[in-house]
Design an enzyme around this catalytic site. Structure first.
Site, PDB file in Angstrom:
ATOM      1  N   GLY A 128       0.818  -1.028  -0.036  1.00  0.00           N
ATOM      2  CA  GLY A 128      -0.067  -0.027  -0.002  1.00  0.00           C
ATOM      3  C   GLY A 128       0.835   1.231   0.069  1.00  0.00           C
ATOM      4  N   CYS A 164       4.584   5.847  18.134  1.00  0.00           N
ATOM      5  CA  CYS A 164       5.809   6.286  18.898  1.00  0.00           C
ATOM      6  C   CYS A 164       6.831   6.277  18.029  1.00  0.00           C
ATOM      7  CB  CYS A 164       6.118   4.876  19.626  1.00  0.00           C
ATOM      8  SG  CYS A 164       6.488   5.145  21.664  1.00  0.00           S
TER       9      CYS A 164
HETATM   10  C1  LIG Z   1      -4.781   2.947   5.336  1.00  0.00           C
HETATM   11  C2  LIG Z   1      -3.534   2.395   5.079  1.00  0.00           C
HETATM   12  N1  LIG Z   1      -2.616   2.910   3.965  1.00  0.00           N
HETATM   13  C3  LIG Z   1      -1.465   2.340   3.527  1.00  0.00           C
HETATM   14  C4  LIG Z   1      -1.109   1.709   4.249  1.00  0.00           C
HETATM   15  C5  LIG Z   1       0.274   0.966   4.029  1.00  0.00           C
HETATM   16  O1  LIG Z   1       0.395  -0.319   3.415  1.00  0.00           O
HETATM   17  P1  LIG Z   1       1.553  -1.374   3.468  1.00  0.00           P
HETATM   18  O2  LIG Z   1       1.621  -1.799   4.929  1.00  0.00           O
HETATM   19  O3  LIG Z   1       1.012  -2.376   2.617  1.00  0.00           O
HETATM   20  O4  LIG Z   1       2.685  -0.483   2.901  1.00  0.00           O
HETATM   21  C6  LIG Z   1      -1.678   0.977   5.581  1.00  0.00           C
HETATM   22  C7  LIG Z   1      -0.880   0.224   6.242  1.00  0.00           C
HETATM   23  O5  LIG Z   1      -1.132   0.324   7.759  1.00  0.00           O
HETATM   24  C8  LIG Z   1      -2.975   1.670   5.648  1.00  0.00           C
HETATM   25  O6  LIG Z   1      -3.610   1.138   6.923  1.00  0.00           O
END
Ligand SMILES: Cc1ncc(COP(=O)(O)O)c(C=O)c1O
Length: 428
Positions: A96, A359
């Site tokens: 993500g 943190c």
């Molecule tokens: C809303 C949102 N966007 C992006 C990410 C990042 O995704 P990734 O862990 O696959 O890099 C997360 C992960 O916690 C998320 O909750």
């Protein structure tokens, strides 16, 4: 050879020592942190292992390469089908974060290159750092103007503020990025309205949909979005896989350049096994969604009703009304507590959970999401995010409710003990 000594005393030789007592069976842990990472689905894990048995670079022309390519393209087709896109609208990424970075930076640069007046980047105040950080970077290093859009007390985007910002300088916005569902509160954003407003100004909208596909129907075509990001490990694929879905015809400048993979938008030898895991996990989530969403909603209701009795001054932050948020996510603030104390105390009692605070470098930072919702810093310190998912059960929620009152009590004592003593009256 003499027997080994510890603290100067001779130790019995190994064969003379009594056999070690059998370790106590570990108490079953309660995993209530699905929004951080969902357990890998057995079928996704198996699919990844099977794909790992394949030898061959999906870009090679020999039989091994062609077999890898076939599996890659079948996986892409499945990802596209589940997410309402065409296969050539799927850009596979490492997760993500990469998809969000690629969308924000890539859409901005492409728009700006075509029309230098388009320099404004509009994002909601509750975006994940994977969106906020690249947006800030564009402002710091590439002449973008960052516009952070406010949310209301429930965490929903202020649409009037978006409309006003689009009107303020028509023709100056390069992109809008508003997430599908918030990772801390689970609150769903009014994307249909966002797209309608942005469309009227010819501005592409990206949505970070990382938290959505486990329980929501995510459909690129129906959404009207220019781009959306997904991540495998939030739906039961391994960490390290994800995708940016990019509407056909939308210009995007790549971040990672090289061999021209993913239609030149994301170079790097294709991670076929990870793509397979993503496809299998997304398809499984789609198949489960209809029963899973109401099941999780019932669990969350059980949690919220129980929490109101167990800790009457706990406050739900967000919106638990039907259809307003992800069914399995709830953010509570517990007055007089620190989130990190709650996290460690719960962990010691076998419960894995997140706090709303991050943190960083040893300092406890208040959640930017709660701050944007107008939650006072002192309340936001005691934030606890419960995120239920595929493996969650009523017994999990019961166990959490059972330990919550003593944990809150202990966290309150700890914070009171750490509070600076009241200033001594002058002259005493
Ligand atoms: C809303 C949102 N966007 C992006 C990410 C990042 O995704 P990734 O862990 O696959 O890099 C997360 C992960 O916690 C998320 O909750």
């Amino acid at each position: 050879m003499s027997a080994s000594t510890r603290a100067g005393r001779p130790q019995p030789r190994a064969e003379l020592r009594p056999p070690p007592a059998p370790a106590p069976a570990p108490a079953a842990r309660v995993y209530a942190d699905h929004a951080a990472s969902a357990p890998v689905l057995p079928e996704a894990g198996r699919a990844v292992l099977e794909a790992l048995a394949l030898t061959g670079n999906a870009s090679s022309a020999h039989a091994e390469g062609r077999a890898a390519r076939r599996l890659l393209e079948e996986s892409r087709e499945e990802v596209a089908r589940v997410l309402g896109a065409r296969p050539d609208e799927v850009v596979l990424t490492s997760g993500g974060t990469e998809a969000d970075n690629l969308a924000v930076t890539g859409l901005y640069r492409a728009r700006r290159a075509r029309d230098p007046r388009r320099r404004r980047v509009l994002v909601s105040a509750v975006e994940h750092p994977a969106v906020l950080d690249p947006a800030r970077r564009l402002a710091a290093a590439e002449g973008a103007e960052l516009v952070v859009l406010p949310v209301d007390a429930r965490g929903r985007l202020d649409l009037a503020a978006l409309a006003a910002e689009l009107e303020r300088e028509p023709g100056a916005a390069a992109l809008v990025s508003v997430m599908w569902a918030n990772n801390e509160t689970g609150v769903l954003q009014p994307l249909r309205e966002v797209v309608a407003l942005a469309d009227a100004h010819g501005v592409p909208v990206h949505s970070d949909a990382v938290q959505a596909p486990a329980t929501q129907a995510v459909d690129l075509g129906a959404s009207g979005l220019a781009a959306l990001s997904v991540s495998g490990h939030k739906v039961g694929a391994p960490v390290g896989t994800g995708a940016l879905l990019l509407r056909r015809g939308e210009a995007l400048e790549p971040l990672v350049r090289g061999g021209g993979h993913e239609r030149g938008l994301r170079s790097g030898t294709s991670a076929v096994a990870m793509a397979r895991g993503l496809a299998v996990a997304l398809a499984a989530a789609e198949g489960r969604r209809e029963t899973e969403a109401p099941r999780l909603r019932a669990l969350r209701d059980q949690l919220l009703t129980g929490a109101a009795q167990a800790v009457p001054d706990a406050v739900l932050r967000g919106d638990a009304r039907e259809g307003a948020s992800l069914p399995g996510t709830a953010m509570l603030t517990l007055p007089g507590c620190d989130g990190d104390a709650l996290l460690y105390l719960l962990d010691a009692r076998g419960i894995a959970i997140s706090t709303g605070s991050a943190c960083s470098a040893g300092a406890l930072e208040t959640s930017h999401v709660l701050r944007a919702m107008g939650v006072p810093d002192d309340d936001a310190r005691g934030a606890l995010r419960v995120s239920l998912g595929r493996t969650s059960s009523p017994a999990d929620v019961e166990r959490l409710l059972e330990v919550l009152p003593p944990v809150v009590e202990a966290a309150r004592r700890a914070r009171a003990a750490c509070a600076p003593a009241a200033a001594a009256p002058a002259g005493v």
